[in-house]
Design an enzyme around this catalytic site. Sequence first.
Site, short mmCIF file in Angstrom:
data_model
loop_
_atom_site.label_atom_id
_atom_site.label_comp_id
_atom_site.label_asym_id
_atom_site.label_seq_id
_atom_site.Cartn_x
_atom_site.Cartn_y
_atom_site.Cartn_z
N CYS A 2 0.87 -1.29 -0.05
CA CYS A 2 -0.31 -0.47 0.05
C CYS A 2 0.91 1.25 -0.02
O CYS A 2 1.45 0.99 0.18
CB CYS A 2 -0.97 0.16 1.61
SG CYS A 2 -1.48 -1.33 1.52
N ARG A 27 4.41 -0.24 -6.69
CA ARG A 27 4.75 -1.24 -6.05
C ARG A 27 3.46 -2.54 -5.48
O ARG A 27 3.67 -3.45 -4.56
CB ARG A 27 4.48 -0.66 -4.30
CG ARG A 27 5.37 1.19 -4.06
CD ARG A 27 5.02 1.93 -2.78
NE ARG A 27 5.27 0.75 -1.39
CZ ARG A 27 5.47 1.23 -0.31
NH1 ARG A 27 7.34 1.78 -0.81
NH2 ARG A 27 6.14 0.71 0.42
N TRP A 72 -3.32 -2.44 -1.12
CA TRP A 72 -2.99 -4.65 -1.38
C TRP A 72 -3.40 -4.83 -0.69
O TRP A 72 -3.12 -4.89 0.37
CB TRP A 72 -1.18 -4.45 -1.82
CG TRP A 72 -1.20 -5.82 -2.20
CD1 TRP A 72 -1.27 -5.70 -3.47
CD2 TRP A 72 -0.53 -6.96 -0.65
NE1 TRP A 72 -0.54 -7.44 -3.62
CE2 TRP A 72 -0.13 -7.92 -1.93
CE3 TRP A 72 -0.65 -6.83 0.86
CZ2 TRP A 72 -0.31 -9.04 -1.80
CZ3 TRP A 72 -0.37 -8.00 0.61
CH2 TRP A 72 0.00 -8.90 -0.29
N ASN A 96 -1.70 1.56 6.05
CA ASN A 96 -0.27 1.38 5.05
C ASN A 96 -1.01 0.19 6.22
O ASN A 96 -0.29 0.47 7.83
CB ASN A 96 0.92 1.20 5.55
CG ASN A 96 0.11 2.31 3.90
OD1 ASN A 96 -0.76 1.79 3.10
ND2 ASN A 96 1.67 2.46 3.87
N GLY A 97 -0.65 -1.56 6.32
CA GLY A 97 -0.10 -2.17 7.73
C GLY A 97 -1.49 -3.22 8.46
O GLY A 97 -2.01 -3.41 7.28
N GLU A 480 16.28 -18.48 -8.24
CA GLU A 480 16.29 -17.29 -8.56
C GLU A 480 15.25 -17.49 -9.74
O GLU A 480 14.87 -16.64 -10.21
CB GLU A 480 17.38 -16.82 -7.87
CG GLU A 480 16.79 -15.27 -9.11
CD GLU A 480 16.07 -14.47 -7.79
OE1 GLU A 480 15.41 -14.65 -7.43
OE2 GLU A 480 16.10 -13.31 -8.42
N LYS A 484 11.85 -16.37 -10.20
CA LYS A 484 11.68 -15.68 -11.19
C LYS A 484 10.57 -16.26 -11.96
O LYS A 484 9.33 -14.82 -13.06
CB LYS A 484 13.01 -15.03 -12.42
CG LYS A 484 13.57 -14.32 -11.64
CD LYS A 484 13.05 -12.34 -11.35
CE LYS A 484 13.13 -12.19 -10.28
NZ LYS A 484 13.87 -11.60 -9.50
N GLU A 487 7.17 -16.11 -10.72
CA GLU A 487 6.28 -14.44 -10.08
C GLU A 487 5.81 -13.85 -11.70
O GLU A 487 4.86 -12.82 -11.33
CB GLU A 487 8.11 -13.58 -10.39
CG GLU A 487 8.09 -13.98 -8.58
CD GLU A 487 9.15 -12.62 -8.09
OE1 GLU A 487 8.87 -12.26 -6.72
OE2 GLU A 487 10.35 -12.93 -8.75
N HIS A 503 16.74 -38.11 -6.71
CA HIS A 503 15.83 -38.31 -5.28
C HIS A 503 14.46 -37.71 -5.46
O HIS A 503 14.08 -37.76 -4.10
CB HIS A 503 16.64 -37.62 -4.14
CG HIS A 503 17.91 -38.24 -3.62
ND1 HIS A 503 17.96 -39.37 -3.61
CD2 HIS A 503 19.40 -37.72 -4.28
CE1 HIS A 503 19.64 -39.71 -3.58
NE2 HIS A 503 20.23 -38.86 -3.82
N LYS A 602 5.90 -4.82 -4.80
CA LYS A 602 6.93 -4.32 -4.29
C LYS A 602 7.08 -4.00 -2.63
O LYS A 602 6.61 -3.68 -2.17
CB LYS A 602 7.23 -3.32 -5.20
CG LYS A 602 8.72 -2.85 -5.55
CD LYS A 602 9.40 -3.56 -6.47
CE LYS A 602 11.24 -3.36 -6.43
NZ LYS A 602 11.65 -5.10 -6.87
N1 HGA Z 1 -4.67 -3.81 6.32
C1 HGA Z 1 -5.17 -3.09 5.09
C2 HGA Z 1 -4.23 -2.20 4.92
C3 HGA Z 1 -3.66 -3.17 3.58
C4 HGA Z 1 -2.13 -2.84 3.29
O1 HGA Z 1 -1.17 -2.42 4.18
N2 HGA Z 1 -1.07 -3.78 2.51
O2 HGA Z 1 0.00 -3.38 2.15
C5 HGA Z 1 -6.36 -3.07 4.05
O3 HGA Z 1 -6.38 -4.78 4.26
O4 HGA Z 1 -7.40 -3.16 3.62
#
Ligand code: HGA
Length: 607
Positions: A2, A27, A72, A96-97, A480, A484, A487, A503, A602
């Site tokens: 986020c 990001r 995110w 964020n978080g 790696e 890649k 991803e 094995h 990111k």
């Molecule tokens: N928990 C919050 C924010 C998520 C977040 O920081 N993502 O990087 C949500 O889910 O909206």
Amino acid sequence: MCGIVAAAAGSNIVPILVEGLKKLEYRGYDSAGLAVTGAAQIERVRSVGRVAELEAAAAGTASPTGIAHTRWATHGVPSERNAHPHISGSIAVVHNGIIENYESLREELSAQGYVFTSDTDTETIAHLVEALLKDEPDLFRAVQRACRRLVGAYGIAVIDQRQPGKVVVAREGSPLLLGLGADGNYAASDASALLQVTRNMVYLENGDIAELTVSGVRIERLDGTPVERPVHVSQLSAAAVELGNFRHYMQKEIFEQPEALANTLEIVGGSRSIQPGIFGAEAGSLLQDVDHILILACGTSAHSGMTARYWLEAVAGVPCTVEIASEYRYRCSVANPRQLIVAISQSGETADTLAALRHAKSLGQLKTLAICNVPESAIVRESALRFITRAGPEIGVASTKAFTTQLAALFLLTLVVAKVRGRLDAAQESAYIDQLRHLPVAVNKVLTLESEIEGWARRFADKQHALFLGRGRHYPIALEGALKLKEISYIHAEAYPAGELKHGPLALVDASMPVISVAPNDELLEKLKSNLQEVRARGGELYVFADADSEIPASEGVHMLRLPEHYGLLSPILHVIPLQLLSYHAALVKGTDVDKPRNLAKSVTVE
Ligand code: HGA
């Protein structure tokens, strides 16, 4: 992950908020939104999808005070109703978080009559601040009190319709900084969002809360103690994040590797010897009695650490362990105050790596070294020693130039530790320095293989699975390569040390399973050749990256590409490059979103 942008200025800030979000797009995010104090009430715009859509939807919105966010999702699906900002009464919040005690808070606030309109943990913050505003009309104080009730990680920004011209921000565990501008003051989760308005940045510490108005900022701790934080003049280049002539950031960044390596190695200068001081002034004494190295990292950075383990043990003779940060932080481990803790992270904000570093320190292990690409980041600030890779901003979610510059930094560390331990004579040191200096040229030569690699990518882009093989210090390179491919092309890929094939994974090999092998001309080549025969005998199609002088003939079902130079110990830095190109071109054939692959972000700033 986020992103947050917030502003309290003298004129309309909506274009600044939108431009800031655009800078944070790389990001990774799933939805976006903004809120401003309006004529009569908070005005909010949210959209699922790109910031460009939010920009269109916000066309009629204008205000001098506002907050904006790219989300995110961690709690609740990506949708407009879960997108931030979240509103309660007259206030709006972006976050964020992760709030870990959101369920108990939600119960408590629901009992008080608050109605939740999203599935997020974030909405509890909005209602909590609103509830506290009833007793404490000052927004700054109400947010301060709310933060004391939050458990978890957050960077937040809050506005109140009843207190226009003011933004309150706070952080605990998620990055947040202030930008001091001429026409107002700003906050963001990443400096790149604010370069459009200022270079004067103030990095908030965990437990800080700040109030921004057009005329100034004030910062306190959550307990109410006022604090001053230093102003840093950011050296980030705004141009460094432009795409230029490339189709994707990932492609640009793969091709920037010669320059990124040259910049990173500039620290050695014209010298014939490497001094411990390149890792910080105290490195000489701190490394003196190190008896073990513990590398903590995630994803691609863990692969650079795994490669370095081969170097550190072979050249410096120091035992080395590499641990995935999210495992180490929750494991009961045996502390060793004499071991050097090396935390590797591109952004320097990777939540798991940061927490693992803090955990290591809490166990009394204070010899710490950060290897990061962002000088002002938390991991750098919290480590005793540091090496800043000079890769420049890495925008593509799939890491490329950050990886190879980390490897260069780790090779320098190997040489320094070897010297401190008396295991490197002047002639060897000088020879290694020559090899390092030549790396940018050697990488350039590898990049000329792109068109052949593109042809290979077309051959197996329709496959469902792929197997990557390597041995010794090239086993992490195989890992790696597989990462890649997963991803960005979404092809299922696994990597094995080639000796492990018999094995188990050999059972998977048939004509539909491409097997990609990293086969440099090293001491393990003969062993690897036998492993390749085992694949061929089961009808597996082989794609082999060898060196100019590896004696492996191409034959039916065995495709060969030879790297121009044989590079000895540093060969992993060259051999990863064709694997990056292979994934990139496989993803192009498949038409995936190369720079923003699905479900990934990111700078992984949540746990
Ligand atoms: N928990 C919050 C924010 C998520 C977040 O920081 N993502 O990087 C949500 O889910 O909206």
